[in-house]
Scaffold this active site. Structure first.
Site, mmCIF file in Angstrom:
data_model
loop_
_atom_site.group_PDB
_atom_site.id
_atom_site.type_symbol
_atom_site.label_atom_id
_atom_site.label_comp_id
_atom_site.label_asym_id
_atom_site.label_seq_id
_atom_site.Cartn_x
_atom_site.Cartn_y
_atom_site.Cartn_z
ATOM 1 N N GLY A 14 0.866 -1.330 0.015
ATOM 2 C CA GLY A 14 0.078 0.159 0.143
ATOM 3 C C GLY A 14 0.836 1.257 0.059
ATOM 4 N N THR A 16 1.278 3.462 -2.550
ATOM 5 C CA THR A 16 1.068 4.504 -3.864
ATOM 6 C C THR A 16 0.533 5.836 -2.978
ATOM 7 O OG1 THR A 16 -1.144 3.908 -3.938
ATOM 8 C CG2 THR A 16 0.086 2.819 -5.296
ATOM 9 N N GLY A 18 0.284 8.392 0.751
ATOM 10 C CA GLY A 18 0.301 8.375 2.163
ATOM 11 C C GLY A 18 1.345 8.074 2.897
ATOM 12 N N ILE A 19 1.346 7.275 4.047
ATOM 13 C CA ILE A 19 2.616 7.005 4.877
ATOM 14 C C ILE A 19 3.440 5.877 4.125
ATOM 15 C CG2 ILE A 19 3.247 5.712 7.037
ATOM 16 C CD1 ILE A 19 0.709 6.711 8.198
ATOM 17 N N GLY A 20 2.677 5.059 3.330
ATOM 18 C CA GLY A 20 3.520 4.036 2.384
ATOM 19 C C GLY A 20 4.272 4.745 1.506
ATOM 20 N N TYR A 155 -11.684 -1.204 13.704
ATOM 21 C CA TYR A 155 -10.321 -0.647 13.259
ATOM 22 C C TYR A 155 -9.095 -0.861 14.457
ATOM 23 C CZ TYR A 155 -6.064 2.207 11.849
ATOM 24 O OH TYR A 155 -4.953 2.953 11.638
#
Ligand SMILES: NC(=O)c1ccc[n+]([C@@H]2O[C@H](COP(=O)([O-])OP(=O)(O)OC[C@H]3O[C@@H](n4cnc5c(N)ncnc54)[C@H](OP(=O)(O)O)[C@@H]3O)[C@@H](O)[C@H]2O)c1
Length: 265
Positions: A14, A16, A18-20, A155
């Site tokens: 993941g 593509t 944000g944090i990744g 979550y």
């Protein structure tokens, strides 16, 4: 204390946005070859273009598209990555929901995406790391793993489980030179979190005001009193990925802006 990951290959699920994406960038800046993952080839190509525009050498980047919540997608993504020595399980979904209205199907979806994608990627890559006598697994957890917010219990529970997954697989890798840890990210400014914030505060507010209102109403315990930047999470991941962190395993490290009102972890 320089960090040099030259010659290492990393896979960031993941990544593509944000944090990744920030983790992919920081790992590549430290010299690692990085497999960038998202569900579609188009989104992965966009991410690679943005990384090259940010100064990353194209030869350090691998396109590894694939939905890692499916067997086929996970295998396609790993086939494109080569031998993974640093696995970052960053993929995670989140959203606000009334606790009593979360259906079985939604509980199951959070479990499958947030916990099982990590477990399955670990199962696919840990044996070769152990065999090689070196490796790093980082699971991106959340402050919600230890405070269980009322507006996202499903979550929080999935991220609590991820802490146990890290501890358990660290034991499985005991004595092999492979470390497994969680990084507890606090509220962080990403595209995904922007949508989440606007679920909770007036969607007409300009972003700066929405961020301040969200922190005041929903994250008042934050000691930095702002959303964290993705690079701040990525810096911890790069350190834990490095040889410098060789004695840190089976743990959970916080980059939460002091949000969690606890001394440990
Ligand atoms: N943001 C926060 O405040 C915060 C706080 C604590 C912890 N975290 C954790 O940090 C991690 C990243 O959060 P974020 O805010 O950066 O997320 P985000 O902005 O929502 O990005 C999610 C990423 O996952 C990819 N993705 C979604 N489903 C996928 C699948 N099935 N297979 C492969 N890739 C998939 C998306 O790419 P495509 O759309 O291209 O597929 C995207 O790159 C998550 O684990 C989250 O729980 C976030």
């Amino acid at each position: 204390m320089g960090i040099d990951l030259t010659g290492r290959t990393a896979f960031v699920s993941g990544s593509t946005q944000g944090i990744g994406l920030a983790i992919a960038r920081r790992l590549a800046e430290a010299g690692a070859r990085v497999a960038v993952n998202g569900r579609t080839a188009e989104r992965v190509e966009e991410a690679l273009t943005s990384l090259v525009a940010a100064g990353i050498a194209p030869e350090l980047l691998l396109a590894a598209p694939g939905d890692v919540t499916t067997d086929e997608g996970l295998q396609t993504a790993l086939d494109a990555s080569g031998e993974v020595e640093i696995l970052v399980n960053n993929l995670g979904i989140f959203g606000a929901a009334q606790a009593l209205e979360v259906t079985d199907a939604e509980w199951q979806r959070y479990w499958d995406v947030n916990v099982m994608s990590a477990v399955r990627l670990i199962r696919a890559t840990l044996p070769q790391m152990k065999e090689a006598g070196w490796g790093r697994v980082l699971n991106i957890a959340s402050d919600s793993a230890i405070v269980t917010p009322a507006e996202m219990i499903h979550y929080g529970v999935s991220k609590t489980a991820l802490l146990a997954v890290s501890r358990g697989f660290a034991k499985d890798a005991a004595g092999t030179g492979v470390t497994v840890n969680s990084v507890i990210a606090g509220p962080t400014y990403t595209e995904g979190v922007q949508d989440f914030v606007y679920q909770l505060v007036d969607p007409q507010l300009p972003w700066a005001e929405a961020e301040a209102e969200f922190m005041r109403l929903y994250r008042p315990q934050s000691l930095v009193q702002r959303l964290i930047r993705p690079e701040e999470i990525a810096n911890m991941v790069v350190y834990l990925s490095s040889p410098l962190a060789s004695a840190t395993t089976g743990g959970a490290l916080r980059v939460d802006g002091g949000y969690t009102d606890a001394i440990l972890p």
